[in-house]
Design an enzyme around this catalytic site. Structure first.
Site, mmCIF file in Angstrom:
data_model
loop_
_atom_site.group_PDB
_atom_site.id
_atom_site.type_symbol
_atom_site.label_atom_id
_atom_site.label_comp_id
_atom_site.label_asym_id
_atom_site.label_seq_id
_atom_site.Cartn_x
_atom_site.Cartn_y
_atom_site.Cartn_z
ATOM 1 C CE LYS A 1 -3.154 2.022 3.431
ATOM 2 N NZ LYS A 1 -2.295 2.979 4.078
ATOM 3 C CE LYS B 1 5.003 0.983 -2.379
ATOM 4 N NZ LYS B 1 4.040 1.635 -1.489
ATOM 5 C CE LYS C 1 6.297 8.570 -2.365
ATOM 6 N NZ LYS C 1 5.728 8.102 -1.117
ATOM 7 C CG ASP D 1 -4.885 -2.053 -4.280
ATOM 8 O OD1 ASP D 1 -4.606 -3.241 -4.490
ATOM 9 O OD2 ASP D 1 -5.941 -1.664 -3.773
HETATM 10 P P1 ADP Z 1 6.273 4.011 0.368
HETATM 11 O O1 ADP Z 1 7.492 3.846 -0.450
HETATM 12 O O2 ADP Z 1 5.574 2.713 0.642
HETATM 13 O O3 ADP Z 1 5.317 5.026 -0.186
HETATM 14 P P2 ADP Z 1 8.054 5.229 2.289
HETATM 15 O O4 ADP Z 1 9.160 4.245 2.371
HETATM 16 O O5 ADP Z 1 8.299 6.470 1.493
HETATM 17 O O6 ADP Z 1 6.698 4.555 1.814
HETATM 18 O O7 ADP Z 1 7.679 5.584 3.803
HETATM 19 C C1 ADP Z 1 6.708 6.556 4.138
HETATM 20 C C2 ADP Z 1 7.145 7.264 5.404
HETATM 21 O O8 ADP Z 1 7.103 6.365 6.505
HETATM 22 C C3 ADP Z 1 8.563 7.813 5.340
HETATM 23 O O9 ADP Z 1 8.577 9.103 5.899
HETATM 24 C C4 ADP Z 1 9.371 6.841 6.193
HETATM 25 O O10 ADP Z 1 10.458 7.475 6.830
HETATM 26 C C5 ADP Z 1 8.350 6.398 7.220
HETATM 27 N N1 ADP Z 1 8.619 5.031 7.738
HETATM 28 C C6 ADP Z 1 8.736 3.902 7.028
HETATM 29 N N2 ADP Z 1 8.944 2.834 7.831
HETATM 30 C C7 ADP Z 1 8.958 3.315 9.110
HETATM 31 C C8 ADP Z 1 9.123 2.729 10.412
HETATM 32 N N3 ADP Z 1 9.305 1.406 10.575
HETATM 33 N N4 ADP Z 1 9.090 3.572 11.486
HETATM 34 C C9 ADP Z 1 8.887 4.894 11.342
HETATM 35 N N5 ADP Z 1 8.726 5.511 10.159
HETATM 36 C C10 ADP Z 1 8.757 4.740 9.044
HETATM 37 MG MG MG Z 2 7.985 4.659 -2.332
#
Ligand code: ADP
Ligand code: MG
Length: 289
Positions: free
Chosen positions: A8, A13, A39, A126
């Site tokens: 999600k 990720k 993104k 998704d």
């Molecule tokens: P995605 O790639 O799935 O969209 P991101 O890796 O960019 O998500 O993470 C979204 C946000 O959540 C970022 O600001 C990241 O630093 C934070 N984040 C991810 N995993 C954790 C965690 N285990 N604890 C705290 N913050 C987290």
């Molecule tokens: Mg991402």
């Protein structure tokens, strides 16, 4: 080995991908991470900036593949992880699957696609159409990042369905789930009981991970920096050989989560071809009523 990380939106990720890429690199593997999300921030914490996307580069050269060099699209990231951002199609038009296909085609033309021990595709949320599933065409393993909530597990179940579908024609397996940003795992456990698949690791919400995003650094880089700082404070010499081995900084224990995932993947686990739950079953399973 080709890995595709799904889950999600906003679930973690890219954070997970970057840290697993470094963990694999630390195990001596040559690693390329490909961001496949419009993104295009997948590799931000590895390189410290938003690198140009393949689609930007291709369009600036009128899609003349022969005018593009590896250094136009492949950027070196922290710890020796190579980075590519596929980018997205124009908003509201085009197909993300096409973009992924063009990226792989270009990397093959540049003789880069088969040069790596590990290629990690950091994909999307998704799976709502075939385009979202395109990276699965190239992957040996899918990994799903989820929290302990309904929405992320709902997305996970749809991704599981895509893996089952693709596995009919590709040698693809689901390596398992990574729980992220959750101290509880009761719903994750309920889900994997109903739809058997491995749970590779569960990470809680960790303040240092949030900070790592703001600082544009992976946990490994933060750990290295803090180790060096504390080594200097001890009066001893800080050098790169201290990476991740000092007893002091709290980042070290977080790095171990990612090293553990990397080690599991390197054993080339059997994984599963999942059988997703019907939506109604999932609602019943994850609801209190
Ligand atoms: P995605 O790639 O799935 O969209 P991101 O890796 O960019 O998500 O993470 C979204 C946000 O959540 C970022 O600001 C990241 O630093 C934070 N984040 C991810 N995993 C954790 C965690 N285990 N604890 C705290 N913050 C987290
Ligand atoms: Mg991402």
């Amino acid at each position: 080995m080709k890995l595709a990380v799904y889950g999600k939106g906003g679930i973690g990720k890219s954070t997970t991908s970057c840290n697993i890429s470094i963990a694999l690199r630390k195990r001596g593997k040559k690693v390329l991470q490909i961001g496949c999300d419009p993104k295009h921030d997948s590799t931000f914490t590895l390189t410290g900036f938003l690198i140009p996307t393949i689609i930007d580069t291709l369009s600036s050269k009128d899609y003349h593949y022969e005018d593009i060099w590896p250094e136009d699209v492949i950027y070196g990231g922290y710890g020796g992880v190579d980075c590519v951002e596929a980018g997205g199609p124009p908003a509201g038009a085009g197909c993300g699957g096409y973009v992924v296909g063009e990226t792989v085609k270009l990397l093959k033309e540049l003789n880069a696609f088969f040069e790596y021990d590990v290629i990690l595709f950091d994909v999307l949320g998704d799976v709502v159409c075939g385009g979202f599933a395109a990276p699965l065409n190239y992957a040996d393993y899918c990994i799903i990042v989820t929290d302990n909530g309904f929405d992320a597990l709902f997305a996970a179940n749809r991704i599981a369905a895509s893996v089952r579908e693709k596995a009919r024609t590709h040698p693809l397996r689901l390596a398992g789930l990574i729980g992220n940003r959750t101290s509880k795992r009761d719903l994750i456990d309920k889900y994997v009981e109903a739809c058997p698949m491995p749970v590779l690791e569960v990470l809680p919400l960790i303040e240092e991970i949030r900070i790592s995003r703001v600082k544009g650094k992976t946990l490994f880089e933060m750990s290295n920096k803090n180790n060096m700082t504390s080594a200097h404070m001890d009066g001893s010499k800080g050098d790169n050989s201290t990476v991740g081995v000092s007893e002091t900084p709290s980042e070290d224990y977080i790095c171990n989560f990612y090293l553990n995932i990397a080690d599991q993947l390197l054993t080339e686990p059997e994984g599963v071809i999942p059988r997703e739950l019907a939506d109604k079953e999932l609602f019943t399973l994850l609801s209190d009523f």
